[in-house]
Scaffold this motif. Structure first.
Motif, PDB file in Angstrom:
ATOM      1  N   PRO A   1       0.849  -1.201   0.000  1.00  0.00           N
ATOM      2  CA  PRO A   1       0.000   0.000   0.000  1.00  0.00           C
ATOM      3  C   PRO A   1       0.886   1.253   0.000  1.00  0.00           C
ATOM      4  O   PRO A   1       1.923   1.284   0.673  1.00  0.00           O
ATOM      5  CB  PRO A   1      -0.788  -0.112   1.313  1.00  0.00           C
ATOM      6  N   PRO A   2       0.518   2.271  -0.736  1.00  0.00           N
ATOM      7  CA  PRO A   2       1.339   3.493  -0.767  1.00  0.00           C
ATOM      8  C   PRO A   2       1.246   4.261   0.549  1.00  0.00           C
ATOM      9  O   PRO A   2       0.187   4.308   1.183  1.00  0.00           O
ATOM     10  CB  PRO A   2       0.727   4.301  -1.916  1.00  0.00           C
ATOM     11  N   ALA A   3       2.362   4.817   0.975  1.00  0.00           N
ATOM     12  CA  ALA A   3       2.398   5.627   2.212  1.00  0.00           C
ATOM     13  C   ALA A   3       2.122   7.085   1.866  1.00  0.00           C
ATOM     14  O   ALA A   3       2.956   7.974   2.044  1.00  0.00           O
ATOM     15  CB  ALA A   3       3.748   5.477   2.901  1.00  0.00           C
ATOM     16  N   THR A   4       0.909   7.332   1.409  1.00  0.00           N
ATOM     17  CA  THR A   4       0.556   8.678   0.938  1.00  0.00           C
ATOM     18  C   THR A   4      -0.333   9.439   1.919  1.00  0.00           C
ATOM     19  O   THR A   4      -0.727  10.573   1.641  1.00  0.00           O
ATOM     20  CB  THR A   4      -0.166   8.568  -0.421  1.00  0.00           C
TER      21      THR A   4
ATOM     22  N   ALA B   1      -1.298   5.976   6.929  1.00  0.00           N
ATOM     23  CA  ALA B   1      -0.476   4.934   6.324  1.00  0.00           C
ATOM     24  C   ALA B   1       0.965   5.026   6.800  1.00  0.00           C
ATOM     25  O   ALA B   1       1.596   4.018   7.127  1.00  0.00           O
ATOM     26  CB  ALA B   1      -0.546   5.040   4.803  1.00  0.00           C
ATOM     27  N   ARG B   2       1.486   6.238   6.858  1.00  0.00           N
ATOM     28  CA  ARG B   2       2.869   6.408   7.331  1.00  0.00           C
ATOM     29  C   ARG B   2       3.007   5.979   8.791  1.00  0.00           C
ATOM     30  O   ARG B   2       4.002   5.369   9.188  1.00  0.00           O
ATOM     31  CB  ARG B   2       3.307   7.861   7.146  1.00  0.00           C
ATOM     32  N   GLU B   3       1.995   6.296   9.590  1.00  0.00           N
ATOM     33  CA  GLU B   3       2.019   5.900  11.009  1.00  0.00           C
ATOM     34  C   GLU B   3       2.047   4.383  11.147  1.00  0.00           C
ATOM     35  O   GLU B   3       2.784   3.835  11.985  1.00  0.00           O
ATOM     36  CB  GLU B   3       0.798   6.482  11.720  1.00  0.00           C
ATOM     37  N   LEU B   4       1.251   3.685  10.329  1.00  0.00           N
ATOM     38  CA  LEU B   4       1.222   2.216  10.377  1.00  0.00           C
ATOM     39  C   LEU B   4       2.575   1.630   9.965  1.00  0.00           C
ATOM     40  O   LEU B   4       3.067   0.678  10.587  1.00  0.00           O
ATOM     41  CB  LEU B   4       0.119   1.682   9.472  1.00  0.00           C
ATOM     42  N   TYR B   5       3.179   2.182   8.932  1.00  0.00           N
ATOM     43  CA  TYR B   5       4.489   1.691   8.505  1.00  0.00           C
ATOM     44  C   TYR B   5       5.535   1.940   9.590  1.00  0.00           C
ATOM     45  O   TYR B   5       6.411   1.101   9.843  1.00  0.00           O
ATOM     46  CB  TYR B   5       4.915   2.363   7.191  1.00  0.00           C
ATOM     47  N   GLN B   6       5.467   3.093  10.245  1.00  0.00           N
ATOM     48  CA  GLN B   6       6.428   3.399  11.328  1.00  0.00           C
ATOM     49  C   GLN B   6       6.249   2.441  12.497  1.00  0.00           C
ATOM     50  O   GLN B   6       7.225   1.986  13.102  1.00  0.00           O
ATOM     51  CB  GLN B   6       6.246   4.847  11.773  1.00  0.00           C
TER      52      GLN B   6
END
Length: 311
Positions: free
Chosen positions: A285-288, A292-297
């Motif tokens: 999934p794109p970190a846009t 989404a960025r919080e989940l990836y972190q």
């Protein structure tokens, strides 16, 4: 007159069967036919091939030709004259069905050789069918699964009212049979070059349109299927649209990108239907967005996963 080695022309052994001779002839015609070949000597080469096949495909002509070479070491290009008594016993009476040999090819070697048969008289060539045409047709993979009817356009050589060679565009309606394979030829009877005894045939060789989702190997099909990271890690059932319709597929938990799942009997139909192989390809999934960025972190911090560890 130069001797012609018809076996050498077709690239077959002197012991070749009828099927081997026919297969060699068709292969050479596809390569050198003036309609499709880019070879500079395509026209002359095609005439040589037709002449050789005209003798070796006829049982009586071949027997007489073989009898001529028996006990001699004639070589292609060698100066040659048929022995005066050659041909005795091969249709010497003439007049009966299959009892003579006709100058059908327009070759001096052919004409002089077979004019010795049938009492030494040269016979008038019978009308010949027109040449066969060869071309390719590109189809979608779905056409091989379901069958289809396609219209193709071709530029063909023809003769006008003044007997001049002209090029015309023609449309052909082609029935694509279910289960057709790449490399298979479809025959359209009577759609080849015109000739005094009727037209030849048109042979269309099947090829598949390129598609990045599919790779075809005989009747087996390989399909790339995009999946989410959690579908690989956790496993579960996913719906996949295949060439033969939608199917539900179970992804084993802990799968990795590149895993191959086999669906038996889902390949190209036939007497022995092929299989369909699904190649799983992870799509991230794109970190846009902030979420989404919080989940990836969070994943990076809590999983502490290094895919290059131990590499």
């Amino acid at each position: 007159m130069e001797y012609k080695d018809y076996y050498q022309t077709l690239g077959v052994a002197k012991t070749a069967s009828e099927d081997e001779i026919k297969k060699a002839y068709r292969k050479l015609v596809r390569k050198y036919h003036p309609d499709v070949s880019k070879e500079a000597d395509a026209q002359a080469k095609t005439q040589e091939i037709n002449e050789a096949y005209g003798v070796l495909s006829d049982a009586e002509k071949r027997a007489a030709y073989d009898d001529l070479g028996r006990g001699h070491q004639y070589r292609a290009g060698q100066e040659f004259r048929p022995p005066p008594d050659w041909g005795r016993g091969f249709g010497g009476g003439g007049g009966g069905a299959g009892g003579g040999f006709e100058d059908a090819m327009g070759s001096d070697f052919f004409a002089d050789l077979f004019a010795n048969l049938g009492g030494g008289r040269r016979r008038q060539a019978p009308p010949q069918r027109g040449d066969d045409r060869h071309a390719t047709i590109s189809i979608d993979l779905a056409d091989a699964y379901n069958g289809a009817t396609r219209t193709i356009n071709m530029m063909v050589a023809d003769r006008d009212a003044q007997d001049r060679i002209v090029t015309r565009e023609r449309n052909f309606s082609v029935n694509i049979p279910k289960g057709v394979m790449a490399g298979q030829q479809l025959r359209l009877a009577g759609q080849g070059q015109a000739g005094p005894a009727g037209p030849g045939d048109l042979y269309l060789e099947i090829q598949f349109n390129p598609n990045p989702r599919y790779r075809i190997d005989g009747r087996d099909v390989y399909q790339t299927v995009p999946v989410a990271p959690w579908e690989l890690a956790l496993g579960g059932e996913i719906e996949v649209t295949t060439p033969s319709g939608k199917v539900n597929v179970t992804v084993p938990a802990g799968s990795q990108s590149g895993r191959k799942l086999r669906l038996r009997g889902r390949g190209i139909p036939g007497k022995e239907t092929g299989d369909l192989y699904l190649l799983l390809e992870v799509v991230l999934p794109p970190a846009t967005s902030d979420k989404a960025r919080e989940l990836y972190q969070t994943m990076a911090r809590e999983l502490a996963f290094n895919p290059r560890a131990g590499g």
